[in-house]
Design an enzyme around this catalytic site. Structure first.
Site, mmCIF file in Angstrom:
data_model
loop_
_atom_site.group_PDB
_atom_site.id
_atom_site.type_symbol
_atom_site.label_atom_id
_atom_site.label_comp_id
_atom_site.label_asym_id
_atom_site.label_seq_id
_atom_site.Cartn_x
_atom_site.Cartn_y
_atom_site.Cartn_z
ATOM 1 C CD GLN B 235 33.398 37.845 45.033
ATOM 2 O OE1 GLN B 235 33.608 36.668 45.294
ATOM 3 N NE2 GLN B 235 34.388 38.710 44.877
ATOM 4 N NE ARG B 382 41.804 40.074 51.962
ATOM 5 C CZ ARG B 382 41.141 40.320 53.074
ATOM 6 N NH1 ARG B 382 40.588 39.370 53.744
ATOM 7 N NH2 ARG B 382 41.037 41.549 53.538
ATOM 8 C CB CYS B 383 44.488 37.003 44.593
ATOM 9 S SG CYS B 383 45.296 36.702 43.035
ATOM 10 C CD GLU B 758 41.879 41.398 45.565
ATOM 11 O OE1 GLU B 758 40.800 40.868 45.317
ATOM 12 O OE2 GLU B 758 42.555 41.964 44.695
#
Lengths: 284, 804
Positions: B235, B382-383, B758
């Protein structure tokens, strides 16, 4: 998730398949839909040096209903069960249950015979076959023999089938009894937290015959004769259902797992059976 | 010149910001033409696989590789002893800790990497794993962080017991850090004197991002040229290049890192894993490419988990419900190594956003990080760095306070929201919220679901339940969340010393199409679609004529990557600003071509026009061509720009979510009847992509709240390592979502966008969880920990006497 090496066999007849089993004994296993066996091999929990794929054996396919007897070839897929108008008519409980097995993709591969013969207590068809009082036909080196579904299961993954035998067919009497297959699961594709198969016949206002079997609540499917007996002769009222549930709870022996503790499973088993009886009665 | 196309048609032709442009990526993904890490096959490539520990805590007495090496096709078996001369048997984590690459004397969690087998094919590698003989001596296992801080068993024998950690003093050998924010004594004084104090322990369980594609890498060391090429599920490919250079000693210009298509990241692919390091070492040792691809069990057992926060909270209020103070002490279970992926100065990420959307005058947060015998991590699933934990904490505390006050939880929220005129708002824990209009969003949400009607129906249902007419209870789950995303200002935020800016480089081709490269990397977010839309609006070239490229460090400008909803806030801003540089040069060229002063032309959709004379213009296409074939005095040929963007502040998206659920008290099953999600992510670039993000984030929230967990038994055995037990919802389990929005642009972002990927996970989890809690509120439930799977809901009902 990489299996150990294995030899792949693809016979085109029952006799050829049996010959391979004879040759390799414990080292060989038959492969039907593969949705239980292949994951076990990938996890290296099953070491199968000789895998005998049955998909080319035409004699293992097909559904027939003759003189009220339903006969299903072991390699019939669950999708074929669902699509069969004969099954929907002669054994609607099987249609209802097949729709609750795994997910559509698995049902295109998963077979009746594999589901029944693997001896996995989580599978739906074993309990259902006990409820229907089905007969399993096993082919072996010395010919065929029949075993009652209610006598077939000995322990988890342990059945009356010998290593050199192949389950070829299941058969049972078609029934117009009121029916229900009730299953609670965490998600699509999961084994049952608890499931109940119920067949009820009505004579006047009373239950004339009852058959009850439970899934994934013991190391084998549980045909609860006592639960059925508790319903026969009653008007299927609240007290009768309560008695049937109590009888069933004496017969099951669930284990704790990620689906929940024993007390929860027992409670849910009772609720699910109650719902199945109510639905079957409403259809009888 | 003839121009029959209307201005509206010219705008539509651009497919710029605000357009529901179809995702350009989908043509290849839906046809199976993606290029993922396991699709990369290089000539002569070898395959690696790990021998993993069956124990959660054990000493490694010996490792015998003879039988494995004897298997035909096995090329090498690496152990810590082989990596030690290269100082690669341990590696730094992003959180200032270090982590074993291969077991160095002991193992600290089940599934830990012990030896790396390299073989000619993947099957031989798997067979050889079984032949490596490892002798273990079992040690006492600690899976409970509270017990860990009381235990005599020292997990990390490599650390000096009394020495400071990366974030200050350690009070116990199994302690990692204590991080404190806010005013503890002032907060405690307010709590002491408050009319009402609600206190609760809120546990956000351990879960896992579980991307569809697990992690992997292909390393290829070219010994002739001295160049290392590393393909992988990264990522943050540029940071991986820097880390790889620092660890290996290979100069950074000799390392090329490529992130191909990535099948979901969700934070799982931010960190550096032993597999990456081992594939590099194995390629250096063997001189040929080496691939490592983990399977699902490897992924769930050993790569970074998320959450596992035990949050002890106290919230105080006046009798009327005005919140006066918030106190939180969190015990954070990091597992065997602190492998969080947080900006360096924030060992608990942005957990200090836990005052939420409310005007809370004073607050305190303390976080103790603790080692246990579990897999390392603590990533932002996802944060944006622990915002999910913070949002869950405050949204549970609000509900508990509402119970304490005997108040409607919607009204309690309303009277405590930060008001529109208070922005920019400085929170008690040190953040400057950029913009918001919470009351408008909340009113819109409550009206959309007919909140009063729902409460009336709930009351009727409750009465019917009490009369024995139904066994289902109705729950209404409310959530209002504020996110903090877009890390971040370089002065505050860095990863391993690299400031968290991001970048965009644009080249306009002579015929008027373009390529833009960014320092981010899409993992499904649709960057190739949306960044082209930003540029289309900024430079007047159709989005369909702009290629977006990311992930190859040899070609893309340096950036910190994609996580924490930072791509649009940071790289999106860089894209807009680089576009404006293009536009500024285009203006000079247009003025030259039109023979007027630079200030006499103005930009209009896809062209520059002479002010007051709209019939005199040059299109961007004409300008692009001119930039390559005209000798313009004082202007360099070509049309290119690059922008590195250091944001002045984070962005603060927010939203109002409402979930309506029927809970069966007998079976513990929950039926989600309705889910309404209002998101305010500032300026909306592509409404369809936003909706897709919201659907995906809500579905992951559903998973987390209702069943998904990483569970261990007391021996540290991993209990949820397959998708049979680790819940990933399918279409079958997923309810219908109703999406809605308000638009409150970020005042400091060039296009006012805030990020949205997110938000639905941050706000979704408390919405689902609050619905479960709300169903049982009339029977006295205050707090029950997630996941709310069937047996745990049943247990609530059972504990409240509803089965009697």
């Amino acid at each position: 998730m990489i299996p150990a090496a294995f030899e792949y066999h693809r016979p085109d007849s029952i006799s050829a398949a049996l010959a391979i089993l004879q040759d390799h004994g414990d080292d060989a296993r038959v492969l039907a839909g593969g949705h239980s066996l292949i994951p076990m091999m990938k996890l290296r929990m099953a070491d199968i040096p000789h895998l005998v794929d049955l998909q080319d054996v035409a004699d293992l396919r097909g559904i027939s209903v003759q003189d009220g007897t339903v006969s299903i070839g072991a390699m019939t897929t669950q999708a074929e069960l669902i699509a069969s108008a004969d099954i929907a008519k002669a054994a609607p409980i099987l249609h209802e249950a097949a729709l609750q097995i795994a997910d559509p993709q698995v049902r295109y591969m998963g077979t009746v015979g594999g589901n029944i013969a693997n001896g996995d207590p989580g599978n739906d068809l074993p309990g259902l076959m006990q409820c229907l009082d089905a007969t399993f036909t096993l082919a072996g080196p010395d010919g065929s023999r029949d075993v009652a579904a209610r006598e077939f299961y000995e322990a988890a993954y342990m059945t009356a089938r010998e290593d050199d035998e192949i389950l070829t067919r299941v058969s049972f009497a078609g029934t117009d009894a009121g029916y229900a297959y009730e299953k609670q699961k965490r998600k699509i594709g999961d084994y049952a937290t608890a499931a109940a198969a119920v067949l009820l016949k009505k004579d006047g206002d009373k239950v004339s015959s009852a058959s009850v079997a439970m899934t994934n609540l013991s190391d084998v499917p549980v045909f609860s004769k006592a639960a059925g007996a508790a319903l026969v002769g009653t008007a299927c009222d609240a007290d009768a259902v309560k008695a049937a549930v109590a009888a069933m709870l004496d017969d099951i022996d669930p284990n704790e797992d990620n689906r929940g503790p024993v007390a929860f499973k027992r409670h849910v088993a009772g609720v699910i059976l109650g719902r199945a009886i109510a639905r079957a009665w409403s259809r009888s | 010149m003839k121009d029959e196309v209307t201005r509206d048609e010219r705008v539509a032709n651009l497919k710029g910001m605000g357009c529901a442009r179809k995702r350009v990526e989908d043509a290849r993904f839906t046809q199976g033409k993606g290029n993922y890490i396991d699709d990369i096959n290089l000539p002569g490539m070898l395959h690696g696989d790990f021998v993993r520990s069956p124990y959660a805590h054990a000493r490694v007495k010996s490792i015998n590789i003879d039988a494995a090496m004897a298997l035909p096709g096995v090329v090498a078996v690496l152990t810590a002893k082989d990596l030690e001369p290269l100082s690669l048997h341990w590696m730094p984590t992003l959180a200032g800790d270090k982590q074993m690459v291969l077991a160095d004397g002991k193992v600290l969690f089940q599934g830990q990497e012990v030896a790396f087998v390299v073989a000619k094919d993947r099957y031989i590698a798997a067979d050889a794993v079984e032949l490596v003989e490892v002798e273990y001596e079992e040690l006492p296992v600690i899976v409970d962080p509270f017990k860990s801080l009381q235990s005599d068993v020292v997990l990390r024998e490599d650390l000096e017991p009394g020495a400071d950690g990366a974030h200050g003093p350690r009070k116990h050998p199994n302690h990692i850090f204590l991080w404190e924010v806010g005013d503890k004594s002032a907060t405690e004084a307010v709590l002491d004197e408050a009319d009402v104090v609600a206190e609760e322990m809120v546990y956000y369980h351990r879960t896992h991002p579980c991307p569809l594609e697990p992690c992997g890498s292909v390393a290829s060391m070219d010994k002739v040229n001295g160049k290392l090429t590393l393909y992988g599920t990264f990522q943050a490919p540029h940071v991986v290049r820097t880390v790889a250079s620092l660890l290996s000693g290979i100069e950074e210009h000799n390392i090329r890192v490529v992130s191909p298509d990535i099948g979901g990241g969700f934070g799982n692919k931010v960190g550096v894993y032993p597999g990456y390091v081992c594939s590099i070492v194995a390629s250096i040792v063997t001189g040929v490419p080496v691939k490592w691809i983990e399977d699902r069990m490897d992924n769930l057992m050993s790569t970074a988990f998320a959450r596992d926060y035990h949050m002890h909270g106290k919230i105080s209020a006046t009798k009327e419900g005005k919140i006066t103070g918030l106190w939180c002490h969190t015990t954070a279970d990091h597992g065997a190594f602190d492998a969080c992926a947080d900006p360096t100065k924030y060992p608990a990420g942005f957990m200090s956003i836990c005052t939420g959307s409310y005007d809370i005058p004073v607050a305190y947060l303390g976080v103790d990080g603790v080692y246990t015998n579990k897999a390392p991590g603590g990533v932002a699933y996802r944060c944006s760095f622990r915002v999910t934990e913070a949002a869950y904490f405050i949204e549970r505390m609000i509900e508990v306070l509402a119970i304490e006050l005997n108040m409607d939880a919607a009204e309690l929220r309303r009277i405590n929201f930060i008001k529109k005129e208070q922005f920019p708002y400085n929170s008690a824990l040190g953040w400057e919220y950029d913009s918001g209009d919470y009351h408008t969003a909340w009113d819109k949400a409550l009206e959309a679901v007919d909140y009063k009607g729902l409460r009336a129906e709930q009351t009727e249902r409750l009465e019917a339940f009490k009369r024995g007419e139904t066994r289902k209870l109705m729950g209404i789950g409310l959530t209002f969340f504020t996110e903090i995303v877009g890390a971040g200002p370089v002065k505050n935020c860095d990863i391993l010393g690299m400031g968290m800016f991001d970048s965009c480089e644009i080249r306009i081709h002579p015929t008027g199409s373009a390529i833009a490269r960014l320092g981010t990397i899409s993992q499904g977010q649709g960057h190739a679609t949306t960044f082209a839309q930003i540029l289309a609006s900024e430079i007047g070239i159709p989005a369909d004529s702009i290629t977006i490229e990311e992930g190859d460090t040899d070609t893309a400008p340096y950036g910190l990557g994609t996580y924490g909803s930072r791509s649009t806030p940071v790289a999106g801003a860089a894209t807009a600003l680089a576009g404006r540089k293009i536009r500024a040069k285009a203006q000079m060229i247009a003025a030259y071509l039109l023979e007027v002063h630079d200030d006499d032309v103005e930009f209009d959709v896809d062209r520059f026009v002479v002010k007051g004379a709209p019939e005199r213009f040059k299109t961007m296409k004409e300008i692009a061509y001119a930039s390559y074939n005209q000798a313009i005095p004082g202007v360099e040929p070509g049309l290119e720009a690059v922008s590195y963007y250091d944001p002045p502040n984070m962005t603060y998206p927010f939203g109002a979510y409402i979930c309506v659920m029927d809970v069966d008290v007998d079976t513990g099953t929950a039926d989600i009847r309705q889910f309404y999600a209002l998101d305010d992510c500032g300026t909306r670039i592509n409404p369809m992509v936003i909706e897709g993000q919201v659907h995906g984030g809500l579905t992951e929230a559903l998973a987390i709240a209702m069943g998904q967990e990483i569970a261990y038994d007391e021996m540290g055995n991993h209990k949820t390592s397959t998708l049979m037990d680790f819940f990933i919802p399918t279409a079958w389990e997923t309810p219908h979502y109703t999406t809605d929005h308000t638009v409150t642009p970020s005042p400091h972002h060039p296009i006012g966008a805030k990020g949205v990927g997110e938000s639905p996970n941050v706000g979704g989890v408390p919405a689902f969880s609050n619905a479960v809690h709300d169903a049982f509120r009339p029977f006295g439930l205050r707090q029950s920990h997630m996941p709310h799977d069937h047996w745990r809901i049943w247990k609530i009902a059972n504990g409240l006497g509803l089965h009697d």
